[in-house]
Design a protein around this motif. Structure first.
Motif, PDB file in Angstrom:
ATOM      1  N   ARG A  44       0.829  -1.196   0.000  1.00 29.70           N
ATOM      2  CA  ARG A  44       0.000   0.000   0.000  1.00 29.70           C
ATOM      3  C   ARG A  44       0.866   1.249   0.000  1.00 29.70           C
ATOM      4  NH1 ARG A  44      -4.019  -1.095   3.883  1.00 29.70           N
ATOM      5  NH2 ARG A  44      -3.578  -3.224   3.418  1.00 29.70           N
ATOM      6  N   GLN A  62      -4.793  -5.049  -9.507  1.00 32.72           N
ATOM      7  CA  GLN A  62      -5.874  -4.158  -9.078  1.00 32.72           C
ATOM      8  C   GLN A  62      -5.387  -3.230  -7.970  1.00 32.72           C
ATOM      9  OE1 GLN A  62      -9.533  -6.093  -8.048  1.00 32.72           O
ATOM     10  NE2 GLN A  62     -10.184  -4.389  -6.772  1.00 32.72           N
ATOM     11  N   THR A  64      -6.818  -0.483  -5.443  1.00 34.09           N
ATOM     12  CA  THR A  64      -8.015   0.113  -4.848  1.00 34.09           C
ATOM     13  C   THR A  64      -7.587   1.378  -4.112  1.00 34.09           C
ATOM     14  OG1 THR A  64      -8.976  -2.084  -4.585  1.00 34.09           O
ATOM     15  CG2 THR A  64      -9.978  -0.297  -3.319  1.00 34.09           C
ATOM     16  N   TYR A  66      -8.638   4.836  -1.733  1.00 36.33           N
ATOM     17  CA  TYR A  66      -9.546   5.417  -0.747  1.00 36.33           C
ATOM     18  C   TYR A  66      -9.147   6.879  -0.584  1.00 36.33           C
ATOM     19  CZ  TYR A  66     -10.158   0.474   0.221  1.00 36.33           C
ATOM     20  OH  TYR A  66     -10.389  -0.872   0.089  1.00 36.33           O
ATOM     21  N   HIS A  95     -15.666   3.140  -7.751  1.00 37.53           N
ATOM     22  CA  HIS A  95     -15.965   1.724  -7.497  1.00 37.53           C
ATOM     23  C   HIS A  95     -16.595   1.628  -6.115  1.00 37.53           C
ATOM     24  CE1 HIS A  95     -15.461  -2.605  -7.741  1.00 37.53           C
ATOM     25  NE2 HIS A  95     -14.978  -2.583  -6.519  1.00 37.53           N
ATOM     26  N   GLU A  99     -14.946   4.656  -2.991  1.00 38.98           N
ATOM     27  CA  GLU A  99     -13.771   3.874  -3.383  1.00 38.98           C
ATOM     28  C   GLU A  99     -13.533   4.094  -4.860  1.00 38.98           C
ATOM     29  OE1 GLU A  99     -13.863  -0.300  -2.579  1.00 38.98           O
ATOM     30  OE2 GLU A  99     -14.429  -0.015  -0.497  1.00 38.98           O
ATOM     31  N   TYR A 100     -12.271   3.964  -5.231  1.00 44.19           N
ATOM     32  CA  TYR A 100     -11.885   4.130  -6.629  1.00 44.19           C
ATOM     33  C   TYR A 100     -10.986   2.953  -6.974  1.00 44.19           C
ATOM     34  CZ  TYR A 100     -13.659   8.750  -5.593  1.00 44.19           C
ATOM     35  OH  TYR A 100     -14.464   9.781  -5.207  1.00 44.19           O
ATOM     36  N   GLU A 101     -10.927   2.645  -8.262  1.00 42.72           N
ATOM     37  CA  GLU A 101     -10.172   1.471  -8.664  1.00 42.72           C
ATOM     38  C   GLU A 101      -9.433   1.711  -9.972  1.00 42.72           C
ATOM     39  OE1 GLU A 101     -11.787  -2.732  -8.231  1.00 42.72           O
ATOM     40  OE2 GLU A 101     -11.993  -2.373 -10.392  1.00 42.72           O
TER      41      GLU A 101
END
Length: 185
Positions: A44, A62, A64, A66, A95, A99-101
């Motif tokens: 992260r 992927q 993700t 925040y 998403h 949230e975004y992706e």
């Protein structure tokens, strides 16, 4: 101290050294060791400005994201996030709720990746920067050599105690034969 109590003390010491008798009950452990993680932590990154805080979690290809407000940690909805990951531009898609992706073309190679994010939320525009550190996980024994040393010491003490108990048993068996042989002569 009799030989029987000496051997009993050695057996108790071996149990304590191997940790079988030394486990505290739930809520009663006062040791300084941190609990072992239950699973693998995903890589992260975090990028913070005066306005926004962006956290990204990578799982394979992927990513993700925040996005929160720095002042009160409220999630930011309906923002546009444009990223540059290791020099490659990508756009995040909404998403779920707040949230975004991003799905990368391929999983990033190990190393440190610079990440720049341009965040647009309403009339606010901000530039955030961070780094994603991707390194192979370190084996648990290599990460904590003191734990490995304790384990080897416990096995060593346990082996010595077992050998001592076997020697004591052999002496008793052989000693019993001598008494019987001596009494017959």
């Amino acid at each position: 101290m009799t030989s029987t109590s000496l051997w009993a003390a050695l057996a108790v010491a071996a149990l304590l050294a191997t940790g079988e008798a030394a486990h505290a009950g739930e809520g009663h452990d006062h040791g300084s060791e941190a609990p072992a993680p239950a699973g693998v932590a995903l890589p992260r990154f975090a990028a913070v400005s005066e306005t926004f805080e962006l956290v990204g979690v990578l799982n394979g290809r992927q990513l993700t994201l925040y996005l929160d407000r720095t002042a009160d940690n409220r999630p930011v909805r309906d923002a546009e996030i444009a990223l540059e990951i290791g020099g490659q531009p990508v756009k995040a898609e909404a998403h779920g709720d707040a949230e975004y992706e991003v799905v990368l073309a391929e999983a990033p190679a190990p190393g440190v990746l610079p990440i720049t994010a341009t965040v647009t939320a309403g009339d606010e525009l901000d530039l955030l920067a961070g780094e994603l550190d991707l390194h192979a996980p370190v084996h648990a024994e290599a990460a904590n050599p003191a734990h490995a040393t304790k384990a080897y010491a416990a096995w060593f003490v346990g082996a010595i105690a077992v050998l001592a108990l076997l020697g004591w048993g052999a002496r008793r068996v052989l000693g019993g034969r001598r008494v019987r042989t001596g009494a017959a002569a």
